[in-house]
Design an enzyme around this catalytic site. Structure first.
Site, short mmCIF file in Angstrom:
data_model
loop_
_atom_site.label_atom_id
_atom_site.label_comp_id
_atom_site.label_asym_id
_atom_site.label_seq_id
_atom_site.Cartn_x
_atom_site.Cartn_y
_atom_site.Cartn_z
N LYS A 76 35.84 0.77 -36.75
CA LYS A 76 34.43 0.38 -36.73
C LYS A 76 33.63 1.38 -35.88
O LYS A 76 34.04 1.76 -34.79
CB LYS A 76 34.27 -1.02 -36.15
CG LYS A 76 32.91 -1.65 -36.40
CD LYS A 76 32.93 -3.11 -35.95
CE LYS A 76 31.72 -3.87 -36.47
NZ LYS A 76 30.46 -3.34 -35.97
N SER B 111 34.37 -0.80 -31.66
CA SER B 111 34.91 -2.12 -31.38
C SER B 111 36.24 -2.01 -30.67
O SER B 111 37.04 -1.10 -30.93
CB SER B 111 35.10 -2.90 -32.69
OG SER B 111 35.78 -4.13 -32.46
N HIS C 120 8.71 -6.51 -46.23
CA HIS C 120 9.20 -7.88 -45.97
C HIS C 120 10.71 -7.98 -46.12
O HIS C 120 11.24 -9.05 -46.45
CB HIS C 120 8.52 -8.90 -46.91
CG HIS C 120 7.05 -8.92 -46.84
ND1 HIS C 120 6.34 -9.70 -45.96
CD2 HIS C 120 6.12 -8.22 -47.55
CE1 HIS C 120 5.05 -9.50 -46.12
NE2 HIS C 120 4.88 -8.60 -47.08
N SER D 118 0.82 -1.21 0.00
CA SER D 118 0.00 0.00 0.00
C SER D 118 0.85 1.26 0.00
O SER D 118 0.33 2.36 -0.17
CB SER D 118 -0.91 0.01 1.23
OG SER D 118 -0.11 0.06 2.41
N GLU E 104 20.76 1.45 -30.60
CA GLU E 104 20.75 0.32 -29.68
C GLU E 104 20.22 0.74 -28.30
O GLU E 104 19.50 -0.02 -27.65
CB GLU E 104 22.15 -0.26 -29.58
CG GLU E 104 22.59 -0.93 -30.89
CD GLU E 104 24.08 -1.19 -30.96
OE1 GLU E 104 24.79 -0.97 -29.95
OE2 GLU E 104 24.55 -1.59 -32.04
#
Length: 452
Positions: A316, A310, A180, A97, A323
């Site tokens: 990279k 990376s 698709h 509560s 994300e």
């Protein structure tokens, strides 16, 4: 650690001397050492609004003197300003509560008032005309409404404005559509961005609709909804004070038996938060697909390069803001499940899953507020189109054949598309090779700008 002795109906207990809470807070602190999650700051702020509103109403009805009410109000302003954050140590995982948090706030207010020469009893005066059973649900609605109004909606609006700018800047670009995960017919890049913008705007309309229900408060229902020990009109007086204090039009829930037992307004509002989270996930996934590469992906857009991607692959760079958005969305969806389960567990005159509802709703609101701003500032503000790649992909797509079906029919158009794919030729070459159209007719028919 120096301590002092505090007393409640269960007897004496030692409380750290430097703190301003009392016996009931201390008992909860010792009895519920569960997890690391503390009662959200937004709930304490909401209680500080509510207790000031109740003090004003109690003074109006003669249950507190003007001096007592003014002192409560002064302490509550300090609590809202964050001056006493260390005085609210209780865990989320306590009584369902929220009684112990209500008493934590009452005790802190009473002790701080006493230091100013205004003795107040935490139950008899700070909690006058109230019960934990109506104050915690009210504080929960106050906190939720303010989190949506002051946090989520403005942050989402800022993101929507960035998307509107991107629409204007990219209106002249025609690109290939995809359904698709396969090539489809063309569209303007601005049209696609307009879809992203509406993915933000639509849940915001839902949130605004949900605010009407969140603004209905349980205050005045006291223990079981009957309003025992609260004067008639107390609920309206408190809501009037809250409206003045917050700038948000809070109103009494007309049916207090509903207000104490049901969390449907919270479920409804969090559903709109979940809708926003789901749509943000879709936008973030689109953005990271389109930015994939830099050489072996779609590469149709560029997003800011914020940090190395990376620890082993030099050069990279990853779509980290996307994300963060998708992880936030997952957490919000999990919170939605928890709130739905919690809301279903009301028994008789009370729901006793209130602290977990508070924890999860306010975490969702906080995460969505922050991630809308982070995604906007560190990703979408710097998004640019790779016009050359979009143009190349557009004219390399076999789905331009769709505009030929009115001329040569569906089956012949499919024959041409499959021949071009099989042989690695252009659609134009395949159509001409099959003798379905001449070059001039093909060029007149295949006009991407007329397909959007």
């Amino acid at each position: 650690m120096p301590s002092r002795i505090e007393r409640d109906t269960m007897g004496e207990i030692a409380v750290p001397a430097e703190h301003h809470w009392g016996a009931q807070t201390q008992r909860s602190f010792e009895n519920f050492r569960i997890g690391t999650e503390k009662m959200p700051r937004e709930i304490i702020t909401a209680f500080a609004f509510l207790k000031e509103g109740c003090a004003r109403a109690n003074a109006e009805f003669g249950k507190l003197t003007a001096r007592q009410a003014d002192t409560v109000a002064a302490v509550c302003r300090e609590i809202r300003a964050g001056e006493w954050d260390g005085e609210f140590p209780l865990a989320v995982w306590q009584t369902g509560s929220g009684t112990q948090t209500n008493m934590n706030v009452n005790e802190v207010i009473a002790h701080l008032a006493a230091e100013r020469g205004v003795p107040l009893h935490p139950n008899d005066q700070v909690n006058a005309s109230q019960s934990s059973n109506d104050t915690f649900p009210s504080a929960l609605h106050i906190a939720a409404a303010l989190a949506v109004e002051r946090g989520v909606l403005p942050a989402a609006q800022r993101l929507s404005e960035t998307l509107a700018r991107l629409e204007r800047e990219n209106e002249d670009i025609i690109k290939i559509g995809r359904t698709h995960l396969q090539d489809a017919t063309p569209l303007r890049f601005s049209q696609e961005i307009s879809g992203w913008r509406e993915l933000v705007d639509a849940p915001c309309r839902m949130l605004r609709a949900a605010l009407e229900e969140l603004r209905r408060l349980a205050i005045g229902g006291t223990a079981v909804g009957t309003g025992l020990n609260a004067p008639g009109g107390f609920d309206a007086a408190v809501c009037a004070a809250l409206t003045e204090l917050t700038g948000t039009a809070f109103v009494p829930d007309e049916n207090k038996f509903h207000a104490l037992t049901s969390k449907d307004a919270l479920v409804f509002a969090h559903g709109a938060l979940k809708a926003l989270a789901a749509n943000l996930m879709k936008i973030a996934n689109d953005v990271r697909w389109y930015a994939s590469g830099p050489r072996c992906g779609l590469g149709e857009i560029h997003i800011p390069e914020n940090e190395p991607g990376s620890s082993i692959m030099p050069g990279k760079v990853n779509p980290t803001q996307c994300e963060a958005v998708t992880m936030t969305a997952v957490q919000v969806m999990g919170n939605d499940a928890a709130i739905g389960f919690a809301a279903s567990q009301g028994n008789f005159q009370l729901n006793v899953f209130l602290p977990v509802c508070a924890q999860d709703f306010l975490q969702s609101a906080r995460l969505l507020t922050d991630v809308c701003d982070s995604f906007r500032v560190h990703c979408m503000d710097g998004l640019t189109a790779d016009r050359e790649r979009m143009e190349r992909n557009l004219h390399n797509s076999l789905m331009l054949v769709t505009c030929l079906t009115p001329e040569i029919g569906y089956e012949r158009a499919a024959q041409a598309a499959k021949k071009a794919l099989r042989e690695g030729t252009t659609l134009r070459e395949a159509v001409l090779s099959l003798g379905l159209m001449d070059g001039a007719a093909f060029d007149a028919a295949v006009r991407p700008e007329k397909m959007v």
